[in-house]
Design an enzyme around this catalytic site. Structure first.
Site, mmCIF file in Angstrom:
data_model
loop_
_atom_site.group_PDB
_atom_site.id
_atom_site.type_symbol
_atom_site.label_atom_id
_atom_site.label_comp_id
_atom_site.label_asym_id
_atom_site.label_seq_id
_atom_site.Cartn_x
_atom_site.Cartn_y
_atom_site.Cartn_z
ATOM 1 N N GLY A 43 53.312 55.012 33.701
ATOM 2 C CA GLY A 43 54.752 55.114 33.915
ATOM 3 C C GLY A 43 55.485 53.806 33.697
ATOM 4 N N ILE B 104 48.614 56.203 38.951
ATOM 5 C CA ILE B 104 49.302 56.265 37.657
ATOM 6 C C ILE B 104 48.448 55.683 36.538
ATOM 7 C CG2 ILE B 104 51.594 56.296 38.678
ATOM 8 C CD1 ILE B 104 51.844 53.308 37.936
ATOM 9 N N THR C 125 46.138 53.167 37.312
ATOM 10 C CA THR C 125 45.798 51.787 37.670
ATOM 11 C C THR C 125 44.451 51.664 38.360
ATOM 12 O OG1 THR C 125 47.039 52.170 39.677
ATOM 13 C CG2 THR C 125 48.190 51.068 37.896
ATOM 14 N N ILE D 108 40.417 40.558 45.778
ATOM 15 C CA ILE D 108 40.253 41.501 44.683
ATOM 16 C C ILE D 108 39.379 42.651 45.185
ATOM 17 C CG2 ILE D 108 39.344 41.820 42.357
ATOM 18 C CD1 ILE D 108 41.929 40.017 42.665
ATOM 19 N N ASN E 29 38.629 45.572 43.430
ATOM 20 C CA ASN E 29 37.763 46.081 42.363
ATOM 21 C C ASN E 29 37.873 45.117 41.181
ATOM 22 O OD1 ASN E 29 36.709 47.399 40.080
ATOM 23 N ND2 ASN E 29 37.178 49.423 40.926
ATOM 24 N N LYS F 97 36.769 45.084 38.330
ATOM 25 C CA LYS F 97 36.949 45.669 37.007
ATOM 26 C C LYS F 97 38.394 46.153 36.796
ATOM 27 C CE LYS F 97 34.083 48.593 34.047
ATOM 28 N NZ LYS F 97 32.878 49.448 34.069
ATOM 29 N N GLN G 271 44.006 45.421 34.984
ATOM 30 C CA GLN G 271 45.454 45.361 35.225
ATOM 31 C C GLN G 271 46.058 44.074 34.660
ATOM 32 O OE1 GLN G 271 47.900 47.540 36.747
ATOM 33 N NE2 GLN G 271 46.260 48.783 35.914
ATOM 34 N N GLY H 253 49.369 44.839 39.933
ATOM 35 C CA GLY H 253 49.850 45.568 38.762
ATOM 36 C C GLY H 253 50.846 44.819 37.899
ATOM 37 N N GLU H 254 51.624 43.910 38.492
ATOM 38 C CA GLU H 254 52.740 43.335 37.747
ATOM 39 C C GLU H 254 52.644 41.830 37.514
ATOM 40 O OE1 GLU H 254 56.450 46.032 39.072
ATOM 41 O OE2 GLU H 254 54.897 45.731 40.563
#
Lengths: 734, 333
Positions: free
Chosen positions: A236, A463, A465, A622, A624, A626, A631, A697-698
């Protein structure tokens, strides 16, 4: 297992479903009797509809009905507030009146037995328009000229103007960024059906709860009468956070025709009616002393907005607190253009804001004649002056050190064009990253089941991620069960209240709720274990110890979850949790990072290539290794696209987007990939939550464009302040 | 997409028959046609599927060239050993076009027939002399950076021909074989595509119901080296901003033959004959190549957003000639 699963490089648990096509996206649902809708979109950007002739279209095979402003049920607007979780950026409901505000606005919706029939008929709908006497504002510049600038907000500390005037070194520059279009692979899609006055929707949405709440307001229903599903989303990037006109129109059409209706947005309309990152014009002024210490920062932004809703791009958000500076001014304003509303796009605000700030920092370093990395080190702050609170956990200096080391920054020679690789001129640039770490309230339900497995339910969504996977990891950790025994179910608004997938807060928000619900399930199991029929009947409450799917008491008795529940014919032991938002503990929560970029410029063929990127990211623990790396890598690539390629182009005469397809709206392809090295610091931030995770994510997108632009300057001597950096801005006329 | 009639033809004769008397279109790979039908830009009443036609071979001609069947897929043509060896420029051009998925579908004749990428042509709404003759050209004063030409433009159309393959064929020299209601004929490749002039809707030499059956390539020039240089914003899956197909033969360091064609900058695959003529007899030096590049772009007309294509095309020419000459010398680059 329980100790190592958190932070492990676990492959996404939904991978096999996605790979084999078992994963069902919104457009894959086909309720009995479903029919198809196709839109008719305005071909002018400003004016009104003077007539709609559907005669020919209605005669087209398979057509059931055609809706438009003269034939549509009266709907209600959503209040559109975050607190009520019913945000919409386009306030207007579809077909509200005959006004046209932007190119590609819905003017009619054709419903037919098949998709092809609906599309064929849509092309036969004749719409007549009358253009307004005043032109449609096609660009931010035209918007400012025609409609003026509307102040949104500002903040100031100290005396930024006075400090700037007294500064030994100054930068005063204007940076611009173009409209970017989200363009996830999966376009928007809605399947709506009404059953006994209740609305059930399969939607490609980043927020099943927000969508439910918005639709309940639009259709004047109790939220319990609306069900929204989003099992899988083909990403998205912020474009699917809020409800857009097609979703409302599809739901209304389904009610009118009395059959389920499917709508899939064509790619061209991804550029018109479902949001975009707005165009920005950012004026940055920096003042520094002889040592490079910042004396004044001013960051003033105007972004393009829309007649159908104002959206402010908070470009100066990160500028508030990234560097130590006592004199600062941030302001945001908008100007109306004839486009649909902008909306959040991955890293809204900082995503393009740091292009301006971090480019200006590079310009300041050049003015001062000091290394750009050293300039940033000198202005480091562990205290967020914007909020006047210390950062909960700020390892930006370590990011600088580790990424610089991995990149080899110390070998950089500062003179423009001084580094070469054969015929190619190398440019090395860097820029800092910053993103606010947020956390929101969340509910979750975890069940320990009689078959030895566990289930998680939450009305959030994945979404793409990796949310499914990290929730399974957390439950596996808490319950001591193997990952394969954890079943995560998201994307259903009837589940316990969960967050939208946005703002990088899903991880920090969901993990505590799932962990607490897991512990509540264990507690419930202990209660059941003392019942008469249980193998542990009569155990003292505080004597029971849970470990890896088994309870033991202090008398040496032990039984599995299956034995305890099975003996009592119970299906499960259910734990529910409600966890809060970010703690009010006197800290400011942010993630940090840095990108180092190498470009190779070949002037003989005007070819620019990004050859290497090293990024170090401080995003707390962290969960995960991977999916977290994935991301950041994805964000870096998106940042490269933003730096070099992405721009939605509008015809200045009529505000029509002219490159509205995947061939001419350019994003990086595999062949553009640089050598990419992501360093994840993995320092837990326990002030934000018990796992120390801040979300990821960003952050990796922020600063990327500036790092590229700064490298381009180092290679070519061209300071490109207007994105994207396409070759026409670099080519020499040789 | 509107409803259309579909006929599958088994041979050229039945294809032509099925096509005649209808608002019909031949369907080969469909990579342009189906897009445009979906966008409602093309509204054929009948599609004549020619995928079963037996034009799928690459044969050696008596003259020492190759005859390529109309239905030979771009991937197969690019991978053919004779093409890779004798017409490197063609293989390289094909492999820099589109994506592998598209090349697997796209055919030789379809590539010759592909339509322009002009957004005003494709939006189905804006004035466009190609789509609606006489309605005007929106691109001349509009947004005209990426897929718009600087050579061969007119006041009626400035859309660039999008093909890479055709640029290589224009450089090599080729013949288009055609069949139709009045029998078979051939058209010189350089005459096949037409300049827009004041009739931009007439894009090629095909007559009513005519069908391309083969394209034959001229024999390769002995001892020549060739290459295709394509310059664009991203590394793959983008039409050329400027491209150059070059074939160079040398005697010592003196140029004995040169072929030069340009893509991304012309309204048709653009053979730069003046520049070729100026190269022959010259030493293969950077100076000579730069002079040829200047000659090739001499008559170019810049528009608002695409003026950069003129220097960019010159760079593509110099690089292509340099690399082709190196190959002619036997350098393994």
């Amino acid at each position: 297992m329980s100790d190592s699963i958190i932070g492990a490089a676990v492959s996404r648990i939904d991978g096999p479903d996605k790979l084999t096509g078992r994963a069902r996206y919104a457009g894959d649902f086909q309720p009995e009797g479903m029919v198809y809708a196709y839109g008719v979109y305005s071909t002018i950007a400003r004016g009104r509809i003077t007539g709609i002739d559907t005669t020919l279209a209605m005669r087209s095979p398979g057509v059931i009905d055609i809706f438009h402003h003269g034939r549509f049920p009266r709907l209600h607007r959503s209040p559109g507030t975050f607190a009520e979780e019913n945000v919409v950026d386009e306030k207007r409901t579809p077909f509200e009146d005959d006004r046209i505000h932007y190119m590609g606005q819905f003017v009619a919706l054709v419903v037919a037995e098949t998709y092809e029939q609906a599309r064929a008929a849509a092309y036969k709908v004749r719409v007549d328009y009358e253009r307004d006497a005043q032109r449609a504002a096609a660009t931010l510049a035209q918007g400012i000229e025609d409609n003026g600038v509307e102040h949104a907000n500002d903040s100031e500390r100290g005396d930024p103007a006075g400090a700037y005037d007294g500064a030994a070194y100054r930068v005063d520059a204007v940076y611009t960024t173009p409209v970017e279009t989200h363009n996830p692979m999966e376009t928007h899609a809605t399947v709506a059906e009404w059953v006994d006055g209740r609305l059930r929707v399969f939607d490609s949405t980043q927020g099943v709860i927000f969508t439910r709440n918005t639709l309940s307001r639009v259709f004047d229903l109790d939220p319990s009468q609306v069900e929204v599903h989003a099992d899988f989303i083909g990403s998205g990037f912020g474009g699917k956070l809020w409800v857009w006109p097609h979703c409302v129109a599809t739901c209304a059409a389904a009610r009118e025709v009395g059959r389920p209706v499917q709508f899939v947005l064509p790619r061209q309309q991804m550029f018109t009616t479902v949001g975009h990152r707005p165009e920005t014009r950012q004026h940055v002024r920096l003042g520094a002393d002889d040592d490079g210490r910042l004396l004044s920062i001013r960051h003033e932004t105007i972004n393009s907005s829309s007649p159908v809703g104002t959206v402010v791009e908070a470009c100066g958000g990160s500028t508030q607190g990234l560097y130590a500076c006592d004199n600062l001014r941030i302001s945001h304003a908008t100007a109306i253009t004839n486009r649909g509303t902008p909306t959040a796009m991955r890293a809204p605000g900082a995503g393009v804001g740091l292009f301006a700030l971090e480019s200006a920092m590079d310009e300041l370093a050049a003015e001062l004649g000091i290394d750009p990395l050293e300039l940033r080190r000198r202005n480091f702050t562990a205290h967020d002056q914007g909020a006047d609170k210390p950062y909960s956990s700020n390892h930006l200096l370590e990011c600088y050190d580790r990424a610089a080391e991995a990149f080899g920054w110390s070998r950089r020679t500062p003179e423009v064009g001084s580094m070469r690789d054969g015929d190619r001129i190398l440019g090395w640039g860097m820029a800092a990253c910053n993103w606010e770490a947020m956390r929101n309230p969340c509910d979750a339900r975890v069940a320990l089941r009689a078959d030895g497995t566990a289930s998680i339910h939450c009305a959030s969504q994945d979404i793409g991620t990796g949310t499914y996977t990290i929730l399974a990891q957390i439950a596996s950790h808490e319950l001591g069960l193997p990952l394969e025994s954890i079943h995560v179910t998201l994307g259903d608004s009837t589940f316990p209240h969960g967050p939208i997938s946005g703002g990088s807060w899903a991880t920090a928000t969901l993990l505590p709720a799932v962990a607490e619900a897991s512990r509540a399930a264990i507690k419930k199991l202990k209660n059941y274990a003392r019942n008469a029929a249980s193998p542990l009947a009569g155990a003292r409450g505080d004597s029971l110890v849970y470990d890896s799917g088994r309870l033991s008491d202090d008398s040496g008795r032990s039984a599995t979850v299956a034995e305890i529940l099975g003996a009592q014919s119970l299906a499960n032991a259910v734990g529910e949790a409600h966890t809060g938002g970010a703690p009010d503990s006197g800290y400011s929560f942010d993630s940090f990072g840095v990108h180092f970029v190498e470009v190779a410029w070949e002037p003989e063929i005007a070819h620019l290539e990004v050859t290497r990127v090293v990024s170090a990211i401080d995003a707390g623990a962290i969960i995960n290794a991977k999916s977290a790396r994935n991301q950041v890598e994805g964000a870096v690539v998106m940042g490269l696209g933003s730096a070099l390629l992405e721009t939605t182009e509008y015809d200045e005469r009529n505000a029509r987007p002219v490159n509205s397809n995947y061939a001419e709206y350019l994003v990086p392809v595999n062949a553009d990939m640089p050598d990419l090295d992501v360093i994840l610091l993995d320092h837990p931030d326990y002030e934000l939550n018990e796992f120390g995770a801040r979300g990821i994510g960003e952050i990796g997108l922020t600063g990327m464009q500036a790092a590229v632009a700064n490298a381009v300057y180092h290679a070519t001597g061209r300071r490109v302040r207007d994105l994207p950096i396409m070759l026409d801005k670099l080519i020499d006329d040789d | 997409m509107r409803t259309f009639d579909y006929k599958r033809a088994d041979d050229a004769h039945s294809a032509v028959n099925a096509h005649s008397g209808q608002a019909a279109a031949y369907l080969a790979g469909g990579t342009t046609l189906i897009d445009l039908v979906k966008l409602d830009v093309m509204q054929p009443e009948r599609l004549v599927d020619i995928n079963r036609l037996a034009y799928d071979a690459i044969e050696t001609t008596a003259e020492g060239g190759l005859r390529i069947g109309a239905m030979v897929r771009n991937t197969a043509l690019a991978d053919d050993d004779r093409v890779r060896r004798d017409y490197t420029v063609l293989s390289e051009a094909l492999l820099q076009g589109a994506s592998r998925q598209l090349r697997n579908r796209a055919t030789t004749a379809g590539n010759v027939m592909q339509r322009v990428r002009c957004s005003y042509f494709r939006d189905g709404v804006s004035p466009c002399n190609k789509r609606v003759p006489g309605s005007g050209c929106s691109a001349i004063e509009g947004h005209n950076r990426e897929v718009f030409a600087v050579l061969g433009t007119s006041d009626h159309c400035i859309a660039a021909h999008p093909s890479d393959m055709c640029v290589a064929m224009a450089a090599i020299g080729a013949t288009v074989h055609v069949t139709g209601p009045s029998g078979d004929r051939t058209v010189d490749f350089l005459d096949f595509h037409k300049l827009p002039g004041d009739t931009p809707h007439i894009e090629h030499e095909l007559g009513e119901d005519e069908l391309i059956t083969q394209v034959s390539l001229d024999a390769p020039i002995d001892g020549s080296g060739s290459t295709y240089i394509k310059l664009r914003d991203r590394s793959s899956y983008q039409f050329a901003l400027a491209s150059c197909a070059a074939v160079v033969a040398l005697d010592g360091d003196r140029i004995t033959a040169a072929r030069l064609a340009l893509g991304g900058v012309g309204t048709k695959p653009w053979r730069a004959a003046d520049a070729e003529a100026a190269l022959v007899g010259q030493p293969a030096t950077r100076e000579a190549f730069k002079q040829a590049a200047a000659t090739a772009m001499q008559g170019a007309t810049p528009y608002k957003h695409n003026a950069f294509k003129i220097p960019l095309a010159r760079k593509a020419i110099v690089r292509a000639l340099t690399d082709a000459a190196a190959r002619a010398r036997g350098d393994t680059t």
